[in-house]
Design a protein around this motif. Structure first.
Motif, mmCIF file in Angstrom:
data_model
loop_
_atom_site.group_PDB
_atom_site.id
_atom_site.type_symbol
_atom_site.label_atom_id
_atom_site.label_comp_id
_atom_site.label_asym_id
_atom_site.label_seq_id
_atom_site.Cartn_x
_atom_site.Cartn_y
_atom_site.Cartn_z
ATOM 1 N N ILE A 131 45.709 37.193 37.140
ATOM 2 C CA ILE A 131 45.118 37.706 35.898
ATOM 3 C C ILE A 131 43.638 37.940 36.162
ATOM 4 N N THR A 132 43.250 39.205 36.216
ATOM 5 C CA THR A 132 41.869 39.547 36.553
ATOM 6 C C THR A 132 40.919 39.162 35.419
ATOM 7 N N ALA A 133 39.625 39.232 35.707
ATOM 8 C CA ALA A 133 38.610 38.909 34.690
ATOM 9 C C ALA A 133 38.735 39.825 33.480
ATOM 10 N N GLY A 134 39.293 41.020 33.702
ATOM 11 C CA GLY A 134 39.485 41.966 32.595
ATOM 12 C C GLY A 134 40.779 41.749 31.839
ATOM 13 N N GLY A 135 41.561 40.703 32.219
ATOM 14 C CA GLY A 135 42.798 40.384 31.502
ATOM 15 C C GLY A 135 44.019 41.137 31.984
ATOM 16 N N GLU A 136 43.907 41.867 33.094
ATOM 17 C CA GLU A 136 45.041 42.628 33.633
ATOM 18 C C GLU A 136 45.985 41.694 34.389
ATOM 19 N N ASN A 137 47.289 41.745 34.072
ATOM 20 C CA ASN A 137 48.303 40.968 34.800
ATOM 21 C C ASN A 137 48.770 41.762 36.015
ATOM 22 N N VAL A 138 48.600 41.185 37.211
ATOM 23 C CA VAL A 138 48.942 41.891 38.446
ATOM 24 C C VAL A 138 49.939 41.066 39.260
ATOM 25 N N PRO A 139 51.181 41.556 39.445
ATOM 26 C CA PRO A 139 52.128 40.859 40.328
ATOM 27 C C PRO A 139 51.760 41.171 41.785
ATOM 28 N N PRO A 140 51.443 40.153 42.601
ATOM 29 C CA PRO A 140 50.934 40.432 43.947
ATOM 30 C C PRO A 140 51.965 40.920 44.957
ATOM 31 N N ILE A 192 52.521 44.720 45.788
ATOM 32 C CA ILE A 192 51.347 45.312 46.439
ATOM 33 C C ILE A 192 51.268 44.857 47.890
ATOM 34 N N GLU A 193 51.531 43.569 48.111
ATOM 35 C CA GLU A 193 51.498 43.034 49.480
ATOM 36 C C GLU A 193 52.561 43.688 50.362
ATOM 37 N N GLU A 194 53.756 43.867 49.807
ATOM 38 C CA GLU A 194 54.830 44.496 50.580
ATOM 39 C C GLU A 194 54.508 45.952 50.885
ATOM 40 N N ALA A 195 53.863 46.638 49.928
ATOM 41 C CA ALA A 195 53.492 48.043 50.137
ATOM 42 C C ALA A 195 52.482 48.174 51.272
ATOM 43 N N VAL A 196 51.527 47.239 51.346
ATOM 44 C CA VAL A 196 50.531 47.270 52.425
ATOM 45 C C VAL A 196 51.206 47.051 53.777
ATOM 46 N N LYS A 197 52.124 46.066 53.848
ATOM 47 C CA LYS A 197 52.800 45.792 55.119
ATOM 48 C C LYS A 197 53.692 46.960 55.551
ATOM 49 N N ASN A 223 46.756 52.218 47.189
ATOM 50 C CA ASN A 223 45.965 52.332 45.954
ATOM 51 C C ASN A 223 46.310 53.586 45.164
ATOM 52 N N SER A 224 46.663 54.662 45.870
ATOM 53 C CA SER A 224 46.965 55.929 45.178
ATOM 54 C C SER A 224 48.210 55.816 44.302
ATOM 55 N N ALA A 225 49.071 54.814 44.605
ATOM 56 C CA ALA A 225 50.296 54.617 43.808
ATOM 57 C C ALA A 225 50.114 53.539 42.747
ATOM 58 N N ALA A 226 48.898 52.970 42.629
ATOM 59 C CA ALA A 226 48.655 51.890 41.675
ATOM 60 C C ALA A 226 48.801 52.382 40.242
ATOM 61 N N SER A 266 47.206 51.253 37.661
ATOM 62 C CA SER A 266 45.907 51.261 36.980
ATOM 63 C C SER A 266 44.819 50.946 37.984
ATOM 64 N N ASN A 267 43.576 51.239 37.625
ATOM 65 C CA ASN A 267 42.449 50.945 38.513
ATOM 66 C C ASN A 267 42.348 49.461 38.823
ATOM 67 N N ALA A 268 42.738 48.624 37.854
ATOM 68 C CA ALA A 268 42.650 47.175 38.034
ATOM 69 C C ALA A 268 43.603 46.690 39.125
ATOM 70 N N GLN A 269 44.618 47.502 39.469
ATOM 71 C CA GLN A 269 45.587 47.097 40.484
ATOM 72 C C GLN A 269 45.275 47.684 41.865
ATOM 73 N N ARG A 270 44.066 48.215 42.029
ATOM 74 C CA ARG A 270 43.648 48.751 43.324
ATOM 75 C C ARG A 270 42.940 47.670 44.150
ATOM 76 N N ILE A 271 43.171 47.704 45.432
ATOM 77 C CA ILE A 271 42.506 46.765 46.348
ATOM 78 C C ILE A 271 41.131 47.324 46.675
ATOM 79 N N GLN A 272 40.098 46.565 46.313
ATOM 80 C CA GLN A 272 38.732 47.057 46.519
ATOM 81 C C GLN A 272 38.150 46.605 47.862
#
Length: 699
Positions: A549-558, A561-566, A647-650, A652-658
């Motif tokens: 849960i980011t500081a902005g309140g966005e719920n992100v299942p990790p 995203i982790e599997e997509a990177v691998k 990130n292009s498939a995210a 929302s912006n909150a679900q992008r890896i910065q």
């Protein structure tokens, strides 16, 4: 109290069993004492005692208490104890081979009747050593026939069996042994014995230690070799053991499975006789495991028996269906497993995702070293198989002619190299498996049937199988089990909740944790998020406690995203998303590396696959140190491009890896980042790499 229909079922079952035992006993040569131990009188007592112990609740946190079973109206299966299940198998499969161990370079086999008698001898020795009712027998070591005898014998003797992971530290062993009030600890060898000797003074319930492999190197009071142990119980009468066995009830505790403690201290999951016997009977049916009188299944036992997945698959289902279990060598996961598989050619095989991944990496490495023509042929065959299996979801669907060619000339030989030439059923459990791994094995015409469940559900609650297969789901609910989805959102995603005869009794000595896991109606809340499609297939989407849960309140299942990177970056071994209560998401990455064959610790050396990937990018890197800290700009550029694609498939912006960083070494069990079943221990990683995390968020 039994209902009239249940009493009738018990009577019918009793008559059938007594008759069957009398017939089989006439065919089996046993001395008079052995006959007395499993004769008609004892069998009749066994089935007259099938009634349940008084119980008022579906759960308890007391090992001495009983629970109400979740028996639905019209449920045909009468509850049975572990001993009742075993004796029924002895009647059917008594002369068939049950266990096979390699000694002096030769496989030695024993029958189910011999297996049963060894368990009785172990039980009598436990009684002689002073095992108290509902106290623990802890087993610390690699899979072996002695592990099985100790497990079953402990239950027969009225104790509670618990496994301790062979990788546990002395302190972790002390916690389990103390919590389970272990009267006896069975250890494999001197290495495991040394752990117990370090903590012996902190175990007030401990009465004896038994070592089942290797010679005793020192004389210590109440320490016994396996041979000495098995002779101890000669003075204990068969009648005394039978009285203890006949006092047992199906709704009482017989096994403790300790969680790996990824989110706190380990919890002792109490499982009843009925949890074990019912699950062993039902879950295996989904996977199409055959009873031995139809076709005897064979398998290799190598995964930690402290974990419910291996214990149900190797030990209890083996007894239920009369399977032949081969024991791998202790260094199985260091490379010897494939040699055992080639020798015995099992009909069924199970691995945790990391085992399948390691197998995949090994095959990829060998393919990369093939000549041009052979490499092209293998690549073609695997692509044909993958396409055919994607289109034909049911195993008996007709496949195209090209597939038959690929199967006959290439794929059969590849599977034979893995020791899987006779294998018809392949299972994956204990953790989610990546889509990349599943697709790779489809290319070998190997369908990985995923099982989903928990220690608290005695293992599988949902399973894939020949008649329940739909990628990327983990199958349908096991027949006889139920599920519901709690707090379902607008997209149909909710928490998966379980109900059935497989649901645990409660956490030992943890009433508060038991109440957290079970709601007021007795449903087990898994903590996992998922959705069910119209056909009843389950798709896991994340874990509530793993939600960031980011500081902005966005719920992100990790996990997605982790599997997509691998998937985008095949030379990445582990990817872990970070960002709870932070302004943006970051990620830890580890590279695929070679492991020390003795310690299994990851080394600095990159794997063949990782080196090849670097070469394709124009980098000469061969070590992790060649890449981290901004070195190997080509590799860093490729990683950033891969993350950009994710990130292009995210959504929302909150679900992008910065931001991201490469850690100096890969995660491992010995390093503490992974649990015994290779699950990522997120809280541990967050604590271990606290400074690295802070550096990502500075400025």
């Amino acid at each position: 109290m039994l209902f009239p229909d249940e009493e009738k079922a018990v009577d019918q079952l009793k008559d059938s069993v007594v008759s069957s035992v009398q017939e089989s006993m006439a065919q089996v040569q046993m001395d008079s004492e052995e006959l007395a131990s499993v004769g008609k009188k004892n069998i009749e007592e066994e089935f007259f005692s099938a009634s349940l112990a008084p119980a008022h609740s579906l759960w308890t946190s007391d090992a001495r208490s009983s629970v109400r079973l979740r028996i639905e109206e019209g449920c045909p299966e009468e509850p049975v104890t572990v001993h009742q299940m075993f004796i029924a198998s002895v009647e059917k499969y008594g002369n068939m081979h049950a266990l096979s161990s390699k000694k002096n370079n030769k496989w030695e086999e024993i029958t189910f009747l011999e297996y049963y008698q060894f368990c009785r001898r172990a039980a009598k020795s436990f009684i002689k050593l002073g095992l108290k009712r509902f106290h623990g027998v802890a087993i610390l070591g690699f899979n072996s026939a002695e592990w099985f005898y100790s497990a079953v014998g402990a239950i027969m003797a009225g104790g509670i069996m618990t496994g301790i992971y062979a990788t546990n530290s002395p302190e972790a062993c002390q916690y389990v042994a103390s919590d389970s009030k272990a009267n006896i600890i069975v250890v494999e060898n001197q290495k495991q014995l040394d752990k117990i000797l370090q903590i012996r003074d902190r175990l007030p319930h401990l009465k004896a230690i038994v070592q089942y492999s290797g010679q005793l190197q020192q004389k210590i009071s109440n320490l016994y070799s396996w041979k000495e142990f098995m002779q101890l119980g000669q003075e204990v009468s068969e009648k005394q053991l039978d009285e203890i066995i006949s006092s047992q009830r199906a709704n009482q505790c017989c096994i403790l499975i300790y969680t790996s403690g990824t989110t706190g201290k380990p919890k002792g999951v109490m499982l009843s006789h009925d949890n074990i016997t019912w699950t062993a009977n039902h879950a295996s049916r989904v996977g199409d495991m055959q009873p031995a009188d139809t076709k005897q299944e064979s398998l290799v036992s190598y995964l930690p028996l402290s974990h419910i997945a291996a214990q149900i698959y190797d030990l209890w289902t083996g007894i239920q269906w009369g399977e032949l279990v081969y024991f791998a060598q202790p260094d199985a996961l260091k490379g010897s497993l494939v040699y055992t598989l080639r020798e015995v050619c099992p009909t069924s095989h199970m691995g945790v995702p990391r085992v399948w991944e390691k197998m995949m990496e090994k095959i990829k490495q060998e393919i990369s070293q093939c000549g041009y023509v052979k490499k092209k042929l293998v690549t073609w065959a695997m692509s044909v198989s993958l396409e055919a299996n994607r289109k034909c979801m049911q195993k008996d669907d007709e496949k195209p002619f090209l597939f038959s060619l690929a199967e006959s000339f290439v794929l059969q030989k590849l599977r034979a190299e893995l020791g899987l030439s006779r294998c018809q059923k392949f299972f994956s459990g204990a953790a989610p498996i990546s889509s990349e791994t599943v697709q790779f094995f489809l290319g070998l015409n190997i369908r990985l049937y995923e099982a989903y469940g928990m220690s608290e559900s005695t293992g599988p609650h949902f399973m894939s199988g020949p008649k329940a297969y739909n990628l990327p789901s983990c199958g349908k609910v096991v027949p006889g089990c139920q599920y519901k989805m709690a707090n379902v959102d607008s997209e149909g995603t909710g928490e998966i909740c379980f109900w059935g005869r497989n649901i645990f009794m409660g956490f030992l000595n943890m009433e508060d944790k038991t109440r957290e896991a079970l709601d007021d109606d007795g449903w087990l809340h898994s903590g996992d998020l998922g959705r069910i499609d119209e056909e009843g297939f389950l798709y896991i989407t994340g874990r509530i406690k793993e939600l960031i849960i980011t500081a902005g309140g966005e719920n992100v299942p990790p996990v997605p995203i982790e599997e997509a990177v691998k998937k985008e970056l095949p030379f990445i071994s582990n990817a872990m998303l970070i960002g709870d209560k932070r302004k943006f998401l970051s990620m830890f990455l580890t590279l695929k590396c070679c492991s020390n064959t003795e310690t299994m610790e990851p080394t600095e050396e990159l794997s063949v696959e990782a080196v090849e990937f670097c070469r394709q990018l124009g980098s000469q890197a061969t070590k992790v140190s060649d890449i981290i800290g901004g070195r190997a700009k080509e590799v860093h550029r490729a990683i950033q491009e891969g993350i950009d694609r994710v990130n292009s498939a995210a959504t929302s912006n909150a679900q992008r890896i910065q931001k991201w960083t490469i850690l100096r070494k890969d995660f491992s069990v010995s390093g503490g980042e992974l649990g015994p079943t290779m699950k990522l221990r997120r809280p541990v990683v967050l604590e271990m790499y606290h400074e690295d995390i802070e550096s990502l968020y500075q400025g």
